[in-house]
Design a protein around this motif. Structure first.
Motif, PDB file in Angstrom:
ATOM      1  N   SER A   1     -42.307  -5.598  13.803  1.00 22.58           N
ATOM      2  CA  SER A   1     -43.438  -6.531  13.955  1.00 22.58           C
ATOM      3  C   SER A   1     -43.445  -7.171  15.341  1.00 22.58           C
ATOM      4  O   SER A   1     -44.497  -7.297  15.973  1.00 22.58           O
ATOM      5  CB  SER A   1     -43.407  -7.613  12.882  1.00 22.58           C
ATOM      6  OG  SER A   1     -42.215  -8.369  12.972  1.00 22.58           O
ATOM      7  N   GLN A   2     -42.290  -7.539  15.827  1.00 27.19           N
ATOM      8  CA  GLN A   2     -42.197  -8.134  17.165  1.00 27.19           C
ATOM      9  C   GLN A   2     -42.510  -7.096  18.245  1.00 27.19           C
ATOM     10  O   GLN A   2     -43.170  -7.394  19.239  1.00 27.19           O
ATOM     11  CB  GLN A   2     -40.801  -8.724  17.373  1.00 27.19           C
ATOM     12  CG  GLN A   2     -40.675  -9.573  18.609  1.00 27.19           C
ATOM     13  CD  GLN A   2     -39.289 -10.185  18.737  1.00 27.19           C
ATOM     14  OE1 GLN A   2     -38.363  -9.847  18.001  1.00 27.19           O
ATOM     15  NE2 GLN A   2     -39.133 -11.073  19.694  1.00 27.19           N
ATOM     16  N   TYR A   3     -42.043  -5.860  18.037  1.00 29.43           N
ATOM     17  CA  TYR A   3     -42.346  -4.779  18.971  1.00 29.43           C
ATOM     18  C   TYR A   3     -43.855  -4.558  19.061  1.00 29.43           C
ATOM     19  O   TYR A   3     -44.411  -4.467  20.157  1.00 29.43           O
ATOM     20  CB  TYR A   3     -41.649  -3.479  18.554  1.00 29.43           C
ATOM     21  CG  TYR A   3     -42.353  -2.255  19.074  1.00 29.43           C
ATOM     22  CD1 TYR A   3     -42.335  -1.949  20.438  1.00 29.43           C
ATOM     23  CD2 TYR A   3     -43.101  -1.438  18.228  1.00 29.43           C
ATOM     24  CE1 TYR A   3     -43.020  -0.845  20.931  1.00 29.43           C
ATOM     25  CE2 TYR A   3     -43.781  -0.344  18.719  1.00 29.43           C
ATOM     26  CZ  TYR A   3     -43.743  -0.052  20.061  1.00 29.43           C
ATOM     27  OH  TYR A   3     -44.426   1.025  20.543  1.00 29.43           O
ATOM     28  N   VAL A   4     -44.521  -4.455  17.921  1.00 30.95           N
ATOM     29  CA  VAL A   4     -45.967  -4.200  17.914  1.00 30.95           C
ATOM     30  C   VAL A   4     -46.700  -5.323  18.636  1.00 30.95           C
ATOM     31  O   VAL A   4     -47.561  -5.073  19.487  1.00 30.95           O
ATOM     32  CB  VAL A   4     -46.495  -4.015  16.472  1.00 30.95           C
ATOM     33  CG1 VAL A   4     -48.021  -4.041  16.435  1.00 30.95           C
ATOM     34  CG2 VAL A   4     -45.959  -2.706  15.882  1.00 30.95           C
ATOM     35  N   TYR A   5     -46.345  -6.549  18.338  1.00 29.79           N
ATOM     36  CA  TYR A   5     -46.981  -7.696  18.996  1.00 29.79           C
ATOM     37  C   TYR A   5     -46.752  -7.636  20.511  1.00 29.79           C
ATOM     38  O   TYR A   5     -47.688  -7.788  21.304  1.00 29.79           O
ATOM     39  CB  TYR A   5     -46.435  -9.008  18.425  1.00 29.79           C
ATOM     40  CG  TYR A   5     -46.930 -10.216  19.158  1.00 29.79           C
ATOM     41  CD1 TYR A   5     -48.227 -10.683  18.960  1.00 29.79           C
ATOM     42  CD2 TYR A   5     -46.113 -10.882  20.067  1.00 29.79           C
ATOM     43  CE1 TYR A   5     -48.705 -11.787  19.648  1.00 29.79           C
ATOM     44  CE2 TYR A   5     -46.580 -11.991  20.757  1.00 29.79           C
ATOM     45  CZ  TYR A   5     -47.867 -12.439  20.549  1.00 29.79           C
ATOM     46  OH  TYR A   5     -48.330 -13.527  21.247  1.00 29.79           O
ATOM     47  N   SER A   6     -45.513  -7.386  20.930  1.00 26.82           N
ATOM     48  CA  SER A   6     -45.186  -7.337  22.356  1.00 26.82           C
ATOM     49  C   SER A   6     -45.885  -6.179  23.053  1.00 26.82           C
ATOM     50  O   SER A   6     -46.405  -6.332  24.167  1.00 26.82           O
ATOM     51  CB  SER A   6     -43.670  -7.214  22.550  1.00 26.82           C
ATOM     52  OG  SER A   6     -43.026  -8.350  22.000  1.00 26.82           O
TER      53      SER A   6
ATOM     54  N   VAL B   1     -50.683   1.880  18.115  1.00 31.40           N
ATOM     55  CA  VAL B   1     -49.984   0.591  18.071  1.00 31.40           C
ATOM     56  C   VAL B   1     -50.978  -0.568  18.188  1.00 31.40           C
ATOM     57  O   VAL B   1     -50.834  -1.582  17.512  1.00 31.40           O
ATOM     58  CB  VAL B   1     -48.890   0.510  19.162  1.00 31.40           C
ATOM     59  CG1 VAL B   1     -48.272  -0.878  19.230  1.00 31.40           C
ATOM     60  CG2 VAL B   1     -47.817   1.562  18.914  1.00 31.40           C
ATOM     61  N   LYS B   2     -52.013  -0.396  18.994  1.00 31.95           N
ATOM     62  CA  LYS B   2     -53.035  -1.452  19.150  1.00 31.95           C
ATOM     63  C   LYS B   2     -53.751  -1.761  17.838  1.00 31.95           C
ATOM     64  O   LYS B   2     -54.177  -2.890  17.616  1.00 31.95           O
ATOM     65  CB  LYS B   2     -54.087  -1.042  20.181  1.00 31.95           C
ATOM     66  CG  LYS B   2     -53.706  -1.274  21.597  1.00 31.95           C
ATOM     67  CD  LYS B   2     -54.891  -0.891  22.480  1.00 31.95           C
ATOM     68  CE  LYS B   2     -54.536  -0.963  23.928  1.00 31.95           C
ATOM     69  NZ  LYS B   2     -55.638  -0.532  24.788  1.00 31.95           N
TER      70      LYS B   2
ATOM     71  N   PRO C   1     -49.367  -6.819  13.493  1.00 29.81           N
ATOM     72  CA  PRO C   1     -47.919  -7.037  13.541  1.00 29.81           C
ATOM     73  C   PRO C   1     -47.356  -7.662  12.259  1.00 29.81           C
ATOM     74  O   PRO C   1     -46.193  -7.432  11.921  1.00 29.81           O
ATOM     75  CB  PRO C   1     -47.730  -7.990  14.726  1.00 29.81           C
ATOM     76  CG  PRO C   1     -48.937  -7.795  15.572  1.00 29.81           C
ATOM     77  CD  PRO C   1     -50.052  -7.443  14.621  1.00 29.81           C
ATOM     78  N   ALA C   2     -48.163  -8.408  11.549  1.00 28.43           N
ATOM     79  CA  ALA C   2     -47.702  -9.056  10.318  1.00 28.43           C
ATOM     80  C   ALA C   2     -47.756  -8.113   9.115  1.00 28.43           C
ATOM     81  O   ALA C   2     -47.257  -8.453   8.041  1.00 28.43           O
ATOM     82  CB  ALA C   2     -48.546 -10.299  10.040  1.00 28.43           C
ATOM     83  N   GLU C   3     -48.358  -6.947   9.283  1.00 28.75           N
ATOM     84  CA  GLU C   3     -48.553  -6.014   8.170  1.00 28.75           C
ATOM     85  C   GLU C   3     -48.097  -4.599   8.533  1.00 28.75           C
ATOM     86  O   GLU C   3     -48.867  -3.653   8.408  1.00 28.75           O
ATOM     87  CB  GLU C   3     -50.037  -5.977   7.771  1.00 28.75           C
ATOM     88  CG  GLU C   3     -50.622  -7.303   7.354  1.00 28.75           C
ATOM     89  CD  GLU C   3     -50.168  -7.731   5.974  1.00 28.75           C
ATOM     90  OE1 GLU C   3     -49.856  -6.848   5.138  1.00 28.75           O
ATOM     91  OE2 GLU C   3     -50.106  -8.943   5.734  1.00 28.75           O
ATOM     92  N   ILE C   4     -46.865  -4.457   8.963  1.00 29.41           N
ATOM     93  CA  ILE C   4     -46.349  -3.129   9.293  1.00 29.41           C
ATOM     94  C   ILE C   4     -46.198  -2.359   7.974  1.00 29.41           C
ATOM     95  O   ILE C   4     -45.514  -2.832   7.064  1.00 29.41           O
ATOM     96  CB  ILE C   4     -44.994  -3.208  10.039  1.00 29.41           C
ATOM     97  CG1 ILE C   4     -45.112  -4.047  11.311  1.00 29.41           C
ATOM     98  CG2 ILE C   4     -44.458  -1.802  10.342  1.00 29.41           C
ATOM     99  CD1 ILE C   4     -46.078  -3.518  12.338  1.00 29.41           C
ATOM    100  N   PRO C   5     -46.836  -1.197   7.860  1.00 27.09           N
ATOM    101  CA  PRO C   5     -46.802  -0.470   6.581  1.00 27.09           C
ATOM    102  C   PRO C   5     -45.409   0.087   6.255  1.00 27.09           C
ATOM    103  O   PRO C   5     -44.613   0.373   7.150  1.00 27.09           O
ATOM    104  CB  PRO C   5     -47.809   0.662   6.792  1.00 27.09           C
ATOM    105  CG  PRO C   5     -47.960   0.804   8.261  1.00 27.09           C
ATOM    106  CD  PRO C   5     -47.632  -0.526   8.867  1.00 27.09           C
TER     107      PRO C   5
END
Length: 149
Positions: free
Chosen positions: A40-45, A107-108, A112-116
């Motif tokens: 989740s942090q990776y996706v956000y970053s 990724v865009k 980030p809060a809902e990684i499947p």
């Protein structure tokens, strides 16, 4: 080389060096940080970083490629260096467009809060292609530097 051709050659040397430097910095510092993050942090970053890089890098790479092509015609005694620089920068663009950018788009679209569940982590594949284009960008910067000498 006349002054204005030297100025153009200096410009393409700086821009291709900037491209190589940015890609090298991402490989050296940004990627290890992104790999250390939970998904989740990776996706956000990744989304945050892409907001600035995604519109900037294509303009820089394509602009430098065009300068190399122009210089290949203007400076016949160094045409092969500028031409090879243009080919290398074109390769950077191709790898980016067909390998890294499609991953970026996926990724865009993620929340980030809902990684499947069963999420396929794109970081290893993205890194592989990034290292390929980084090496090619360093080669382009070297060719342009040699052409300026």
């Amino acid at each position: 080389m006349p002054t204005w051709e030297r100025w153009l050659a200096g410009t393409v040397t700086v821009t291709s060096g900037a491209i190589a430097g940015v890609l090298f910095a991402v490989a050296l510092a940004v990627l290890p940080a992104l790999f250390a993050m939970p998904p989740s942090q990776y996706v956000y970053s990744h989304q945050l970083i892409g907001k600035r890089w995604d519109p900037t890098m294509p303009v820089l790479v394509l602009g430098s490629t065009v300068l190399d092509v122009v210089l290949a015609f203007l400076v016949p005694d160094r045409a092969w260096l500028f031409g090879a620089g243009a080919i290398a920068l074109t390769a950077v663009s191709v790898v980016s467009h067909f390998c890294n950018v499609p991953i970026n788009r996926v990724v865009k679209r993620l929340d980030p809060a809902e990684i499947p569940d069963g999420w396929a982590d794109p970081r290893p594949l993205w890194r592989r292609w990034h290292l390929v284009r980084t090496g090619i960008a360093v080669l382009a910067a070297g060719l342009n530097t040699a052409a300026l000498a």
